[in-house]
Design an enzyme around this catalytic site. Structure first.
Site, PDB file in Angstrom:
ATOM      1  CD  GLN A  49       5.609 -98.370  16.380  1.00  0.00           C
ATOM      2  OE1 GLN A  49       5.165 -99.477  16.690  1.00  0.00           O
ATOM      3  NE2 GLN A  49       5.530 -97.332  17.194  1.00  0.00           N
ATOM      4  CB  SER A  50      12.050-102.650  15.740  1.00  0.00           C
ATOM      5  OG  SER A  50      12.584-103.947  15.800  1.00  0.00           O
ATOM      6  CG  ASN A  51       6.929-106.130  14.275  1.00  0.00           C
ATOM      7  OD1 ASN A  51       6.029-105.640  14.942  1.00  0.00           O
ATOM      8  ND2 ASN A  51       6.947-106.066  12.954  1.00  0.00           N
ATOM      9  CB  ALA A  64      12.960-103.468  19.208  1.00  0.00           C
TER      10      ALA A  64
END
Length: 294
Positions: free
Chosen positions: A71-73, A75
């Site tokens: 859930q990387s912002n 990325a």
């Protein structure tokens, strides 16, 4: 000196939060709305990507690659920035592929990013190997590098223009990969900035000081470690309560990993502050939908 590529909408607004201020016993509480930065759902990574993508373009790269949690912002915003700039994007994400794409992961696909699942392998090693095969430019974890720190120097300058007495103000920010805090400290001073550790780094104090290249002693940094809980990928009780309180008092939504923890530190009184506080809203709302346990 790297000339940044324009990706965001600046300056971001500064909004008063009087109900939450009253609850905290503050004379003033302000939200610096970097969640409204314009690109790809907003968030603090946009300011950094203006510099890291400029590096990639200057090097002649046609593909960028970065890594992070599912859930990387960072990325998600790397995928959005690459789409706007006409670059291919590869994301190396931790763990196995999930059964369903939710939150940021759904947006990664919409922006056209290729996702590689790293499993239990060190993400930096996987990203480096993929970059070598593809002649891609590697954007580091969180988009944080000595060059990208300038993005939050710029934010600090915006705050100087927006807050009449910034010298008498505490600025509270989630401390993830360290670059956001480092840039604010460089511009506003270590005494003004409080970083709430989210558990993403083994030694956040050393990392932030290292990004500042000796300008600030590690012990001078104001870092609150009370909100790490069971680790970066877990939802803490404090963050869940902070999400509810902020939404119900001000109609502002936070995320469970970063801003939720930072607000939990502020609400819980785990660090001293003065009468005026600026809370940096660093975005992350799409990640909320990747955490069904909220």
């Amino acid at each position: 000196m790297i000339t940044p590529v324009p990706l965001g909408t600046w300056p971001t607004p500064l909004e008063a939060a009087p109900r939450l201020a009253a609850r905290l016993g503050l004379a003033e509480l302000w939200f610096k709305r970097d969640d409204l930065g314009g690109l790809g759902g907003g968030g603090n990574k946009i300011r950094k990507l203006e510099y890291t993508c400029a590096q990639a373009i200057a090097a002649g790269a046609t593909t960028v690659i970065t890594s992070g949690a599912p859930q990387s912002n960072h990325a998600r915003l790397t995928a959005a920035a690459a789409a706007r700039l006409g670059l291919a994007c590869v994301l190396v994400l931790a763990g196995p592929p999930p059964e369903k794409r939710r939150g940021n992961l759904l947006l990664d696909g919409l922006a056209g990013a290729e996702v590689i699942w790293g499993g239990d392998r060190p993400l930096a090693e996987v990203a480096a190997a993929e970059a070598e095969m593809r002649s891609a430019w590697v954007i580091p974890f969180g988009g944080t590098s000595p060059v990208s720190v300038q993005g939050y120097v710029n934010c600090g300058r915006e705050l100087r223009a927006q807050v009449p007495d910034i010298e008498g103000t505490d600025v509270v920010v989630a401390l993830g990969s360290g670059g956001t805090m480092a840039g604010l400290v460089r511009e506003l001073g270590a005494e003004r900035v409080i970083g709430v550790d989210v558990g993403a780094l083994p030694d956040p104090r050393a990392t932030v000081a290292g990004l500042l290249d000796g300008e600030v002693e590690p012990d001078a940094l104001r870092i609150d470690g009370s909100q790490v809980g069971a680790g970066y990928r877990t939802l803490t009780d404090g963050a869940r309560a902070a999400l509810e309180t902020t939404a119900r008092e001000e109609g502002v939504f936070l995320d469970p990993t970063y801003t939720g923890r930072a607000m939990a530190g502020l609400l819980g009184g785990s660090f001293p502050h003065g009468d005026r506080v600026v809370f940096l809203h660093s975005g992350g709302l799409p990640g909320l939908f990747g955490h069904p346990e909220v």
